[in-house]
Design an enzyme around this catalytic site. Structure first.
Site, PDB file in Angstrom:
ATOM      1  N   SER A  94       0.822  -1.207   0.055  1.00 38.62           N
ATOM      2  CA  SER A  94       0.156   0.019  -0.087  1.00 38.62           C
ATOM      3  C   SER A  94       0.668   1.072  -0.054  1.00 38.62           C
ATOM      4  O   SER A  94       0.351   2.483  -0.175  1.00 38.62           O
ATOM      5  CB  SER A  94      -1.174   0.106   1.104  1.00 38.62           C
ATOM      6  OG  SER A  94      -0.050   0.146   2.364  1.00 38.62           O
ATOM      7  N   GLY A  96       2.299   2.218   2.849  1.00 39.73           N
ATOM      8  CA  GLY A  96       2.177   2.611   4.139  1.00 39.73           C
ATOM      9  C   GLY A  96       3.544   2.449   4.768  1.00 39.73           C
ATOM     10  O   GLY A  96       4.074   3.444   5.490  1.00 39.73           O
ATOM     11  N   PHE A  97       4.138   1.206   4.666  1.00 35.27           N
ATOM     12  CA  PHE A  97       5.306   0.989   5.423  1.00 35.27           C
ATOM     13  C   PHE A  97       6.455   1.865   5.275  1.00 35.27           C
ATOM     14  O   PHE A  97       7.261   2.779   5.951  1.00 35.27           O
ATOM     15  CB  PHE A  97       6.008  -0.570   4.987  1.00 35.27           C
ATOM     16  CG  PHE A  97       7.234  -0.527   5.838  1.00 35.27           C
ATOM     17  CD1 PHE A  97       7.327  -1.117   7.070  1.00 35.27           C
ATOM     18  CD2 PHE A  97       8.404  -0.533   5.095  1.00 35.27           C
ATOM     19  CE1 PHE A  97       8.539  -1.347   7.780  1.00 35.27           C
ATOM     20  CE2 PHE A  97       9.861  -0.910   5.583  1.00 35.27           C
ATOM     21  CZ  PHE A  97       9.718  -1.228   7.068  1.00 35.27           C
ATOM     22  N   ASP A 147      -2.110   1.067   5.694  1.00 37.10           N
ATOM     23  CA  ASP A 147      -2.020   0.876   7.164  1.00 37.10           C
ATOM     24  C   ASP A 147      -0.926   1.486   7.736  1.00 37.10           C
ATOM     25  O   ASP A 147      -0.017   2.224   7.000  1.00 37.10           O
ATOM     26  CB  ASP A 147      -1.844  -0.510   7.464  1.00 37.10           C
ATOM     27  CG  ASP A 147      -0.421  -1.087   6.968  1.00 37.10           C
ATOM     28  OD1 ASP A 147      -0.116  -0.952   5.860  1.00 37.10           O
ATOM     29  OD2 ASP A 147       0.293  -1.968   7.663  1.00 37.10           O
ATOM     30  N   GLY A 217       3.824  -5.262  10.867  1.00 33.99           N
ATOM     31  CA  GLY A 217       4.308  -4.811  12.108  1.00 33.99           C
ATOM     32  C   GLY A 217       5.343  -5.947  12.778  1.00 33.99           C
ATOM     33  O   GLY A 217       5.430  -5.672  13.961  1.00 33.99           O
ATOM     34  N   ASP A 267       7.483 -12.139   1.660  1.00 36.09           N
ATOM     35  CA  ASP A 267       8.351 -11.302   0.835  1.00 36.09           C
ATOM     36  C   ASP A 267       9.494 -10.737   1.532  1.00 36.09           C
ATOM     37  O   ASP A 267       9.277 -10.410   2.806  1.00 36.09           O
ATOM     38  CB  ASP A 267       7.501 -10.293   0.108  1.00 36.09           C
ATOM     39  CG  ASP A 267       7.432  -9.045   1.214  1.00 36.09           C
ATOM     40  OD1 ASP A 267       8.154  -7.866   0.811  1.00 36.09           O
ATOM     41  OD2 ASP A 267       6.187  -9.083   1.890  1.00 36.09           O
ATOM     42  N   CYS A 307      22.388 -23.632  -9.394  1.00 32.03           N
ATOM     43  CA  CYS A 307      21.781 -22.432 -10.168  1.00 32.03           C
ATOM     44  C   CYS A 307      22.873 -21.904 -11.226  1.00 32.03           C
ATOM     45  O   CYS A 307      23.701 -22.568 -11.423  1.00 32.03           O
ATOM     46  CB  CYS A 307      21.667 -21.209  -9.274  1.00 32.03           C
ATOM     47  SG  CYS A 307      23.047 -20.619  -8.618  1.00 32.03           S
ATOM     48  N   CYS A 310      26.481 -20.836 -10.174  1.00 34.25           N
ATOM     49  CA  CYS A 310      27.043 -21.955  -9.407  1.00 34.25           C
ATOM     50  C   CYS A 310      27.523 -23.071 -10.421  1.00 34.25           C
ATOM     51  O   CYS A 310      28.357 -23.652 -10.199  1.00 34.25           O
ATOM     52  CB  CYS A 310      26.329 -22.928  -8.266  1.00 34.25           C
ATOM     53  SG  CYS A 310      26.056 -21.715  -6.724  1.00 34.25           S
TER      54      CYS A 310
END
Length: 371
Positions: A94, A96-97, A147, A217, A267, A307, A310
């Site tokens: 959003s 917000g963070f 938020d 949070g 995430d 991967c 590597c």
């Protein structure tokens, strides 16, 4: 609604579960780790590379895309999927963070948040309705309610005020959002480190009957055991038939412990951020590839990894790239770190299927160096 969730299997030994999240841009097998593409790009990677590593869904950042290049431009381009050439599911936070991380550069009111851009100092005012409008323009599959992420530590009184405002903002977000067939709105449970406030927040947010719920949070500086305690308590307050998203965690131990407690989605910028700084996740723990010990080390970053990095390059070569400030070094460590966590989550899903998640966790921890 755009996103539908199906529980496929529940663990016999803990709260973990396997699920499928159906979105307009594909099906996501859960539990899942979502690489972060803050500014409509997973740093140093092409979308094709990210997909090839096993990423099912990625996250983009509303705050940053609002400031640059602007949500109207992205809408004009046909939406974020077309703009960044990613045809899989996308979740946008959003904003917000990021806004609340600005500290003295922002002012919170009941109507919204006034803040100054970190780019040029320009003044902006963001309401819950504005956050939804921006995300509507972006066209992501999953959008998040606006938020306030309460910092740690915070007093009970401040946390209560913040949590209640977050609840009112979530109601405004739901009322403003219209196209539920294209975008699913997830609510966010807050309440800091206070169980009574977490309980009230969960009751209020889940009463909105949204298609998914996030736990916000946490992992904001609190002790690890406190984080686990609040996470376990909060997860049990959320519906079993909806996806549960723990925001902002990505270290192997946090991924294990959150899944064990019933989390379906997570995430974090961790794999790309530490990769650009020369820190590498391996089955035997973290290594700092720039250190002199690797100057003549012609082995893989991780002997157990297959991967691209590597398979083709040595520790000595990647150390050399970092020491001469070549971009390829950051790309190669980013490829490896993302693959490491995506493969870890794939193994976690398989362990849940076999009812041996706790055994797999203990094996991983011992080898990685957590115990």
């Amino acid at each position: 609604m755009a996103a539908k969730f199906e529980v496929i299997k529940e663990s016999q030994e803990c709260k973990a579960r396997l699920g499928k999240l159906y979105t307009p841009h594909g099906i996501v097998e859960t539990p899942v780790f979502m690489p972060v593409g803050t500014q409509a790009t997973v740093k140093a990677m092409t979308p094709e590379e990210v997909k090839a590593l096993g990423a099912q869904i990625i996250l983009a950042n509303t705050y940053h895309l609002y400031l640059r290049p602007g949500h109207e431009l992205i809408k004009e381009a046909g939406g974020i999927h077309k703009f960044m050439n990613w045809n899989g599911p996308i979740l946008t936070d959003s904003g917000g963070f990021q806004v609340f991380s600005l500290g003295d550069l922002r002012k919170i009111t009941e109507e919204g948040v006034e803040f100054r851009s970190y780019i040029d100092g320009s003044k902006h005012f963001l309401r819950p309705e504005d956050s939804i409008e921006i995300q509507n323009c972006l066209g992501s599959d999953i959008i998040m309610a606006f938020d306030e992420c309460t910092p740690y530590p915070s007093t009970w009184e401040y946390t209560k005020e913040s949590m209640e405002r977050t609840g009112r903002w979530a109601e405004r977000c739901k009322e403003y959002h219209e196209d539920w067939d294209k975008q699913s709105l997830f609510g966010i449970v807050q309440g800091g480190m206070y169980k009574d406030l977490r309980e009230k927040s969960a009751e209020q947010i889940t009463s909105l009957n949204l298609p998914g719920y996030a736990i916000g949070g946490l992992s904001v500086g609190e002790p690890k055991e406190l984080m686990y305690d609040i996470l376990e308590f909060t997860t049990l307050l959320l519906p079993e038939n909806k996806p549960r998203y723990l925001m902002g965690v990505g270290s192997p131990d946090y991924l294990f412990e959150s899944v064990i407690r019933g989390v379906d989605m997570a995430d974090c910028v961790l794999p790309t951020r530490i990769g650009r700084n020369g820190t590498v996740l391996t089955s035997r723990g973290k290594i700092i590839i720039k250190n002199g010990i690797y100057k003549r080390d012609f082995g893989k970053l991780d002997e157990e990894c297959d991967c691209y990095t590597c398979t083709h390059y040595s520790r000595a070569y990647i150390r050399h790239l970092f020491n001469v400030h070549e971009i390829l070094g950051a790309r190669l460590t980013t490829i490896h770190n993302l693959y490491f966590l995506l493969k870890l989550m794939e193994n976690i899903r398989e362990a849940i299927k076999q009812d041996r998640l706790l055994e797999y966790r203990d094996e991983f921890y011992k080898k990685f160096g957590y115990v």
